[in-house]
Scaffold this active site. Structure first.
Site, short mmCIF file in Angstrom:
data_model
loop_
_atom_site.label_atom_id
_atom_site.label_comp_id
_atom_site.label_asym_id
_atom_site.label_seq_id
_atom_site.Cartn_x
_atom_site.Cartn_y
_atom_site.Cartn_z
CG HIS A 61 76.62 23.09 24.07
ND1 HIS A 61 76.14 21.84 24.35
CD2 HIS A 61 75.60 23.95 24.28
CE1 HIS A 61 74.87 21.93 24.72
NE2 HIS A 61 74.52 23.19 24.69
CD GLU A 95 78.86 19.63 23.53
OE1 GLU A 95 79.58 20.23 24.35
OE2 GLU A 95 77.61 19.62 23.59
CB CYS A 138 73.63 21.97 27.84
SG CYS A 138 72.36 23.16 27.40
#
Lengths: 220, 79
Positions: free
Chosen positions: A196, A198, A87
């Protein structure tokens, strides 16, 4: 794999990244403040997490790309070190010239906060080895400036040299050129992507679609 | 001495803000408006006395930080 997570003012996903790394690597990464001028000794992987470094002033990532820690990151890349930018981290990597192209305002002018589907373009890299080429997985996105753009020659080179890491597999909501969601450096050791992974690494988060990224790195 | 740096998206790079403003102007009745491009201006106070020197310095700043030449072009005026 020893990881260091860079922290710039305005970054807000560093704890998510710590959690994902710790879960796959079995040990916690080190957080490095942007005013440092050296990476911790023995750093294998530098991670630039998401957020809004320096309030996105001027352009997303423009200020962070000139932070005191960045010369050390460039030296790390020159040594063949691994770098992951997610990002705002991806935006910083393009602003720093470590990846080609730029992230423009989403074509719709809307901030996108939703899940997207990503296609793995190649599974023979340290970042993607736990997926199969062509695999499709879910990844949350949260960005206003994720519209990947580069000149035609650069886009042709990225595709010709097989450096596209991920493409949007359902809908290209931000207007990225050729549906590109993430790219590799020519030596496949620097990866930048907008969504994302994660944020999907534990059943408690609603899924583990993003975990192969960190498991791949842990196995490298 | 003041340097005024104007940064705009390169021709051919989609400017969604410009498009939105164009639509709004049409809605307001300014139907004669063609393409609209949005940019930003950055005013720099510089100590230099020599306008050519000030311009060269501001252009260096624009290339290194103020503009992203992958997507943006810039021009410098000395006031």
């Amino acid at each position: 794999m020893k990881a260091a997570i860079l922290l710039f003012p305005g970054i807000n996903r560093e704890r998510d990244m710590v959690l994902a790394v710790r879960q796959s690597f079995g040990h916690a990464p080190q957080i490095v403040w942007h005013k440092e001028t050296a990476l911790p000794a023995g750093t294998d992987l530098v991670i630039l997490p998401g957020g809004f470094s320096f309030g996105d002033y001027l352009r997303c990532g423009a200020m962070a790309a000139h932070s005191p820690i960045m010369p050390a990151v460039k030296a790390h890349v020159e040594r063949g070190g691994y770098v992951l930018g997610v990002c705002n981290g991806f935006q910083i990597l393009t602003e720093a010239g470590l990846l080609p192209g730029a992230l423009l305002r989403n074509a719709s002018l809307r901030f996108l906060s939703m899940d997207t589907m990503l296609k793995v373009e190649r599974a023979d890299t340290v970042f993607t080895s736990k997926w199969q080429t062509g695999a499709i997985f879910r990844a949350p996105m949260a960005h206003g400036d994720g519209n990947y753009n580069a000149d035609e020659a650069t886009l042709d080179r990225l595709e010709g040299e097989n450096l596209v890491a991920f493409r949007y597999a359902d809908e290209n909501r931000n207007g990225s050129a050729r549906g590109i969601a993430g790219i590799f450096s020519p030596n496949l050791r620097v990866l930048g992507l907008m969504p994302h992974p994660e944020n999907l690494v534990d059943p408690l988060m609603g899924g583990t679609d993003g975990k192969p990224l960190f498991d791949s790195l842990a196995a490298a | 001495m003041k340097a005024i740096v104007t940064v705009t998206l390169k021709h051919g790079v989609l400017d969604p803000q410009g498009k939105a403003i164009g639509h709004a102007l049409h809605t307001l009745g300014f139907t004669e408006v063609g393409e609209v491009r949005v940019g930003k201006t950055i005013e720099l106070e510089l100590p230099a006395q020599d306008p050519a020197q000030a311009k060269a310095t501001a252009e260096d700043m624009a290339r290194k930080l103020l503009a992203n030449t992958v997507i943006e072009s810039f021009k410098v005026e000395i006031a």
